[in-house]
Design a protein around this motif. Structure first.
Motif, PDB file in Angstrom:
ATOM      1  N   GLU A  16       9.686   7.062  -6.955  1.00 27.26           N
ATOM      2  CA  GLU A  16       7.749   7.027  -6.478  1.00 27.26           C
ATOM      3  C   GLU A  16       7.306   5.860  -5.624  1.00 27.26           C
ATOM      4  O   GLU A  16       7.384   5.000  -6.100  1.00 27.26           O
ATOM      5  CB  GLU A  16       7.127   7.223  -8.001  1.00 27.26           C
ATOM      6  CG  GLU A  16       5.526   7.578  -7.417  1.00 27.26           C
ATOM      7  CD  GLU A  16       5.973   9.237  -7.727  1.00 27.26           C
ATOM      8  OE1 GLU A  16       4.316   9.531  -7.738  1.00 27.26           O
ATOM      9  OE2 GLU A  16       6.108   9.798  -8.329  1.00 27.26           O
ATOM     10  N   ASP A  39       4.656   0.078  -3.217  1.00 22.83           N
ATOM     11  CA  ASP A  39       4.978  -0.358  -4.420  1.00 22.83           C
ATOM     12  C   ASP A  39       6.012   1.262  -4.775  1.00 22.83           C
ATOM     13  O   ASP A  39       6.253   2.064  -4.220  1.00 22.83           O
ATOM     14  CB  ASP A  39       3.900   0.310  -5.951  1.00 22.83           C
ATOM     15  CG  ASP A  39       4.653   0.022  -7.324  1.00 22.83           C
ATOM     16  OD1 ASP A  39       5.581  -0.953  -7.461  1.00 22.83           O
ATOM     17  OD2 ASP A  39       4.446   0.493  -8.589  1.00 22.83           O
ATOM     18  N   ARG A  73       1.108   9.331  -2.621  1.00 25.12           N
ATOM     19  CA  ARG A  73       2.373   8.766  -3.162  1.00 25.12           C
ATOM     20  C   ARG A  73       2.966  10.365  -2.999  1.00 25.12           C
ATOM     21  O   ARG A  73       3.363  10.829  -2.818  1.00 25.12           O
ATOM     22  CB  ARG A  73       2.145   8.761  -4.240  1.00 25.12           C
ATOM     23  CG  ARG A  73       1.357   7.888  -4.519  1.00 25.12           C
ATOM     24  CD  ARG A  73       1.259   7.235  -6.262  1.00 25.12           C
ATOM     25  NE  ARG A  73      -0.168   5.968  -7.137  1.00 25.12           N
ATOM     26  CZ  ARG A  73       0.091   5.991  -8.175  1.00 25.12           C
ATOM     27  NH1 ARG A  73      -0.081   7.148  -9.027  1.00 25.12           N
ATOM     28  NH2 ARG A  73      -1.065   4.849  -8.962  1.00 25.12           N
ATOM     29  N   GLU A  82      -4.516   3.696   2.521  1.00 22.93           N
ATOM     30  CA  GLU A  82      -3.698   3.195   1.638  1.00 22.93           C
ATOM     31  C   GLU A  82      -3.482   4.642  -0.106  1.00 22.93           C
ATOM     32  O   GLU A  82      -4.762   5.168  -0.398  1.00 22.93           O
ATOM     33  CB  GLU A  82      -4.233   2.002   0.684  1.00 22.93           C
ATOM     34  CG  GLU A  82      -3.230   1.069   0.337  1.00 22.93           C
ATOM     35  CD  GLU A  82      -3.228  -0.544   0.200  1.00 22.93           C
ATOM     36  OE1 GLU A  82      -3.954  -1.018  -0.884  1.00 22.93           O
ATOM     37  OE2 GLU A  82      -3.294  -0.915   0.813  1.00 22.93           O
ATOM     38  N   GLY A  83      -2.476   4.182   0.147  1.00 25.94           N
ATOM     39  CA  GLY A  83      -2.093   4.986  -1.557  1.00 25.94           C
ATOM     40  C   GLY A  83      -2.305   6.290  -2.090  1.00 25.94           C
ATOM     41  O   GLY A  83      -1.450   7.220  -1.999  1.00 25.94           O
ATOM     42  N   THR A 123       4.607   4.273  -3.221  1.00 24.60           N
ATOM     43  CA  THR A 123       3.107   4.248  -2.439  1.00 24.60           C
ATOM     44  C   THR A 123       3.203   3.836  -1.430  1.00 24.60           C
ATOM     45  O   THR A 123       3.735   2.241  -1.500  1.00 24.60           O
ATOM     46  CB  THR A 123       2.577   3.376  -3.279  1.00 24.60           C
ATOM     47  OG1 THR A 123       2.387   4.062  -5.243  1.00 24.60           O
ATOM     48  CG2 THR A 123       1.049   3.771  -3.144  1.00 24.60           C
TER      49      THR A 123
END
Length: 198
Positions: free
Chosen positions: A30, A21, A180, A177-178, A32
């Protein structure tokens, strides 16, 4: 550093491997990261990974690119900073990476195979970091700083003066994963005129 930096139009930059994202709210981007994303070629680990995320703009000789970011690094090898890219075998990534439970300032220079240099910066955790790559002649000079502290020289690396190169913010999350990362600055301008401050 030398010269005036101007904001890069992020809409005109191109993703190498789009992230999970990316939300542009006007004040920042931002991002991800996808799980198990990375950039690496062979050395010591024996694998080739070329699926990290980088938002790239042109990086001709005589120019510099700066990227500012804020991230909460939690897992081994969480990383963000600036990538300089010619192709899958020729690139530089520089920024902050989590290693042994501590944020480290470092760079990977890849010319067929990758190398890696690191220096611990635990005091940079949770703060804004700016990484600057400056291309002049046959070299890329990498500098970084935290908040408004003085610049540190991170690396002087070779780059073919005739190579078509691109540069911009990157992030990877090799172990999860994840991750940011909030990129709050992406600018370009003239290259530094000297390796050492005058």
């Amino acid at each position: 550093m030398d010269g005036q930096q101007t904001a890069v139009d992020r809409a005109r930059a191109s993703w190498l491997n789009p992230p999970l994202d990316a939300v542009d709210d006007g004040d920042g981007l931002e991002v991800t990261a996808r799980g198990r994303s990375d950039f690496w070629r062979t050395t010591s680990y024996g694998f080739v990974r070329d699926d990290g995320h980088a938002l790239l703009t042109g990086f001709p000789s005589g120019t510099a690119v700066e990227v500012t970011f804020l991230a909460r690094f939690e897992e081994l090898y969480d990383q963000a900073g600036v990538m300089v890219r010619v192709d899958e075998r020729t690139w530089i990534k520089a920024g902050v990476e989590m290693s042994d439970g501590v944020p480290h300032l470092g760079a990977v220079v890849t010319r067929g195979v990758s190398d890696w240099s690191l220096s611990p910066v635990p005091e940079w955790a949770g703060r804004h970091v700016t990484v600057r790559v400056s291309r002049s002649g046959d070299a890329v000079t990498v500098r970084a700083r935290c908040d408004d502290l003085p610049w540190r020289l991170v690396r002087l690396a070779p780059l073919d003066p005739d190579a078509a190169a691109f540069a911009g913010p990157f992030c990877c999350s090799p172990q999860r994963e994840g991750l940011r990362v909030r990129f709050t600055g992406f600018t370009s301008g003239p290259a530094d005129t000297a390796l050492h401050p005058q």
